[in-house]
Design an enzyme around this catalytic site. Structure first.
Site, PDB file in Angstrom:
ATOM      1  N   HIS A 173       6.263   4.439  12.713  1.00 22.10           N
ATOM      2  CA  HIS A 173       6.320   4.306  11.252  1.00 22.10           C
ATOM      3  C   HIS A 173       7.401   5.279  10.769  1.00 22.10           C
ATOM      4  CE1 HIS A 173       3.913   3.965   7.297  1.00 22.10           C
ATOM      5  NE2 HIS A 173       4.770   4.938   7.049  1.00 22.10           N
ATOM      6  N   ARG A 184       0.853  -1.207   0.000  1.00 30.75           N
ATOM      7  CA  ARG A 184       0.000   0.000   0.000  1.00 30.75           C
ATOM      8  C   ARG A 184       0.883   1.250   0.000  1.00 30.75           C
ATOM      9  NH1 ARG A 184      -0.345   4.600   2.833  1.00 30.75           N
ATOM     10  NH2 ARG A 184       0.151   3.441   4.711  1.00 30.75           N
ATOM     11  N   ASN A 229       9.926   4.317   3.075  1.00 32.61           N
ATOM     12  CA  ASN A 229       9.717   3.782   4.421  1.00 32.61           C
ATOM     13  C   ASN A 229      10.975   3.008   4.759  1.00 32.61           C
ATOM     14  OD1 ASN A 229       6.664   4.177   4.863  1.00 32.61           O
ATOM     15  ND2 ASN A 229       6.775   3.280   2.824  1.00 32.61           N
ATOM     16  N   CYS A 236       4.869   9.124   0.157  1.00 30.13           N
ATOM     17  CA  CYS A 236       3.479   9.565   0.128  1.00 30.13           C
ATOM     18  C   CYS A 236       3.301  10.534  -1.034  1.00 30.13           C
ATOM     19  CB  CYS A 236       3.117  10.239   1.447  1.00 30.13           C
ATOM     20  SG  CYS A 236       1.446  10.895   1.425  1.00 30.13           S
TER      21      CYS A 236
HETATM   22  P1  HMG Z   1     -12.441  15.245  -1.727  1.00 33.17           P
HETATM   23  O1  HMG Z   1     -12.220  15.590  -3.171  1.00 33.17           O
HETATM   24  O2  HMG Z   1     -12.419  16.345  -0.728  1.00 33.17           O
HETATM   25  O3  HMG Z   1     -13.737  14.342  -1.519  1.00 33.17           O
HETATM   26  O4  HMG Z   1     -11.314  14.171  -1.352  1.00 33.17           O
HETATM   27  P2  HMG Z   1     -15.261  14.640  -1.656  1.00 33.17           P
HETATM   28  O5  HMG Z   1     -15.940  14.011  -0.497  1.00 33.17           O
HETATM   29  O6  HMG Z   1     -15.501  16.105  -1.936  1.00 33.17           O
HETATM   30  O7  HMG Z   1     -15.644  13.828  -2.968  1.00 33.17           O
HETATM   31  C1  HMG Z   1     -15.086  14.158  -4.243  1.00 33.17           C
HETATM   32  C2  HMG Z   1     -15.175  12.966  -5.173  1.00 33.17           C
HETATM   33  O8  HMG Z   1     -14.418  11.873  -4.635  1.00 33.17           O
HETATM   34  C3  HMG Z   1     -16.588  12.431  -5.336  1.00 33.17           C
HETATM   35  O9  HMG Z   1     -16.664  11.870  -6.627  1.00 33.17           O
HETATM   36  C4  HMG Z   1     -16.654  11.307  -4.332  1.00 33.17           C
HETATM   37  O10 HMG Z   1     -17.592  10.341  -4.696  1.00 33.17           O
HETATM   38  C5  HMG Z   1     -15.253  10.740  -4.426  1.00 33.17           C
HETATM   39  P3  HMG Z   1     -17.266  12.698  -7.885  1.00 33.17           P
HETATM   40  O11 HMG Z   1     -18.647  13.090  -7.445  1.00 33.17           O
HETATM   41  O12 HMG Z   1     -16.345  13.868  -8.079  1.00 33.17           O
HETATM   42  O13 HMG Z   1     -17.193  11.695  -8.979  1.00 33.17           O
HETATM   43  N1  HMG Z   1     -14.826  10.049  -3.189  1.00 33.17           N
HETATM   44  C6  HMG Z   1     -14.372   8.785  -3.152  1.00 33.17           C
HETATM   45  N2  HMG Z   1     -14.182   7.872  -4.119  1.00 33.17           N
HETATM   46  C7  HMG Z   1     -13.712   6.671  -3.739  1.00 33.17           C
HETATM   47  N3  HMG Z   1     -13.398   6.355  -2.450  1.00 33.17           N
HETATM   48  C8  HMG Z   1     -13.555   7.242  -1.467  1.00 33.17           C
HETATM   49  C9  HMG Z   1     -14.065   8.515  -1.810  1.00 33.17           C
HETATM   50  N4  HMG Z   1     -14.338   9.613  -1.080  1.00 33.17           N
HETATM   51  C10 HMG Z   1     -14.809  10.534  -1.940  1.00 33.17           C
HETATM   52  N5  HMG Z   1     -13.240   6.914  -0.215  1.00 33.17           N
HETATM   53  C11 HMG Z   1     -10.577  12.279  -0.065  1.00 33.17           C
HETATM   54  C12 HMG Z   1     -11.226  13.656  -0.051  1.00 33.17           C
HETATM   55  C13 HMG Z   1     -10.273  11.915   1.368  1.00 33.17           C
HETATM   56  C14 HMG Z   1     -11.546  11.289  -0.695  1.00 33.17           C
HETATM   57  C15 HMG Z   1      -9.286  12.344  -0.935  1.00 33.17           C
HETATM   58  O14 HMG Z   1      -8.525  13.432  -0.495  1.00 33.17           O
HETATM   59  C16 HMG Z   1      -8.456  11.096  -0.853  1.00 33.17           C
HETATM   60  O15 HMG Z   1      -8.853  10.044  -1.324  1.00 33.17           O
HETATM   61  N6  HMG Z   1      -7.247  11.187  -0.253  1.00 33.17           N
HETATM   62  C17 HMG Z   1      -6.392  10.032  -0.052  1.00 33.17           C
HETATM   63  C18 HMG Z   1      -4.957  10.429  -0.103  1.00 33.17           C
HETATM   64  C19 HMG Z   1      -4.080   9.224   0.160  1.00 33.17           C
HETATM   65  O16 HMG Z   1      -4.455   8.088  -0.053  1.00 33.17           O
HETATM   66  N7  HMG Z   1      -2.850   9.479   0.649  1.00 33.17           N
HETATM   67  C20 HMG Z   1      -1.916   8.456   0.947  1.00 33.17           C
HETATM   68  C21 HMG Z   1      -2.231   7.718   2.214  1.00 33.17           C
HETATM   69  S1  HMG Z   1      -1.672   8.571   3.696  1.00 33.17           S
HETATM   70  C22 HMG Z   1      -0.020   8.137   3.808  1.00 33.17           C
HETATM   71  O17 HMG Z   1       0.507   7.572   2.915  1.00 33.17           O
HETATM   72  C23 HMG Z   1       0.723   8.372   5.076  1.00 33.17           C
HETATM   73  C24 HMG Z   1       0.861   7.101   5.922  1.00 33.17           C
HETATM   74  O18 HMG Z   1       1.417   6.042   5.164  1.00 33.17           O
HETATM   75  C25 HMG Z   1       1.753   7.385   7.127  1.00 33.17           C
HETATM   76  C26 HMG Z   1       3.115   7.923   6.749  1.00 33.17           C
HETATM   77  O19 HMG Z   1       3.746   7.409   5.808  1.00 33.17           O
HETATM   78  O20 HMG Z   1       3.556   8.844   7.453  1.00 33.17           O
HETATM   79  C27 HMG Z   1      -0.489   6.624   6.414  1.00 33.17           C
HETATM   80 MG    MG Z   2       5.059   5.685   5.083  1.00 34.39          MG
END
Ligand code: HMG
Ligand code: MG
Length: 311
Positions: free
Chosen positions: A219, A14, A261, A252
């Site tokens: 992490h 992931r 990582n 990320c």
């Molecule tokens: P948004 O644009 O603010 O969402 O994104 P929204 O609620 O306004 O919806 C916009 C559109 O997204 C809509 O579709 C929703 O249906 C769709 P449209 O009407 O435009 O066709 N939507 C979704 N579709 C599928 N699955 C969903 C979903 N939610 C809304 N769950 C949102 C907000 C949170 C969805 C977006 O910002 C997002 O997906 N972000 C994820 C970012 C991400 O994955 N980052 C990496 C993970 S974090 C990380 O890596 C750090 C970690 O590893 C720790 C570390 O390394 O330190 C954990």
């Molecule tokens: Mg990480």
């Protein structure tokens, strides 16, 4: 007295693959998960139900969950393995539940300790994100699904600068109070040092927060080659759960330059050298690290893996 068993949370499939230059085929991801499942790892993150528009790399997560439901990875060994999936909101959880599988045992929600990164990563403030997580936790509770919490940018943030330890403590406490069974502290941009790790963990473990160390995971990212000295500091303070990524895959998409990582191979070698037990076959993980690096056409981010296999 702390135990000498350390749980490793493998995040390669992931966190590792979400930031590759090209989108990794589902077949390769499944092969990776399958191989990792044969090494003794107990927790293997398998995908993210995030918006595919935001992170196209995770668009095939539904297929992965469905496949693993029908064909348990690792065969008989897979019994005791958990495959968590990230969910950013209720919509993500509902997408996962809508697949009707029986193998959704754990999800992870992810918050930030910095406002700037919260906005960039999940498009809302920290408070708003916590509000969004509440119904996720409630529904998971009803369905018997465990929820892990992540906090990013625990030491500093590329947008907001240094992160106050009390801010991390507050978000951690809120995630635990909301029902997360564990919180993983993410040094997303790898800026941690042993003193910063020590100050942060001491803040969390002391009053007024008094968070049990068993609820914490670390992490670490190896961007500045400091992941293992930070892990050593955390280990001395009682942390017994660490996240890592085979071959050091990862980064990320919303944190520029946040490469790598800590690699699972390097972490295991270090932990075993410290007299800890992980139950993980280091040589097996090292072979997987070589294999996936070749598959992706990138250099292996682990030092230990290649060294071990050529000696
Ligand atoms: P948004 O644009 O603010 O969402 O994104 P929204 O609620 O306004 O919806 C916009 C559109 O997204 C809509 O579709 C929703 O249906 C769709 P449209 O009407 O435009 O066709 N939507 C979704 N579709 C599928 N699955 C969903 C979903 N939610 C809304 N769950 C949102 C907000 C949170 C969805 C977006 O910002 C997002 O997906 N972000 C994820 C970012 C991400 O994955 N980052 C990496 C993970 S974090 C990380 O890596 C750090 C970690 O590893 C720790 C570390 O390394 O330190 C954990
Ligand atoms: Mg990480």
């Amino acid at each position: 007295l702390h135990s000498n068993f350390v749980k490793i949370v493998e995040v390669g499939a992931r966190d590792g693959l979400q930031n590759e230059k090209t989108i990794v085929p589902t077949k390769t991801k499944l092969a990776l998960i399958e191989k990792l499942s044969q090494t003794g790892l107990l927790v293997i993150e398998a995908g993210a139900f995030v918006s595919p528009k935001w992170v196209p790399h995770m668009a095939d997560t539904p297929q992965i969950l469905q496949y693993l439901d029908k064909h348990p990875a690792g065969g008989a060994q897979s019994e005791g393995i958990t495959y968590p999936y990230l969910v950013p909101n209720l919509q993500g959880l509902e997408r996962a539940l809508g697949l009707g599988t029986t193998n959704l045992k754990e999800v992870a929600i992810f918050a930030s300790a910095s406002e700037g990164f919260s906005q960039k990563n999940i498009n809302c403030s920290i408070d708003k994100s916590l509000e969004r997580f509440r119904p996720v936790l409630e529904l998971c509770h009803d369905r018997g699904i465990r929820v892990r919490g992540y906090i990013s940018m625990i030491f500093s943030c590329p947008y907001d600068g240094p992160t106050p330890p009390t801010r991390v403590a507050e978000v951690t406490k809120k995630l635990l109070d909301m029902g997360c069974y564990e919180v993983s502290l993410g040094d997303t941009n790898g800026m941690g040092t042993p003193p910063l790790t020590s100050i942060l963990l001491t803040t969390l473990l002391s009053k007024p927060y008094a968070i049990p160390v068993s609820k914490l995971a670390c992490h670490f990212h190896d961007t500045y080659n400091s992941a293992l000295v930070n892990a050593m500091t955390a280990l001395y303070l009682g942390v017994r759960t660490f996240d890592s990524s085979v071959a050091g895959l990862g980064g990320c998409p919303y944190s520029k330059g946040a490469t790598g990582n800590v690699s699972t191979e390097d972490l295991i070698y270090f932990l075993h050298g410290m007299g800890m037990e992980t139950g993980v076959d280091l040589e097996g993980v090292s072979r997987i690290g070589e294999w996936i690096s070749k598959e992706l056409g990138r250099s292996n981010g682990s030092k230990v893996g290649p060294a071990l296999l050529t000696r």
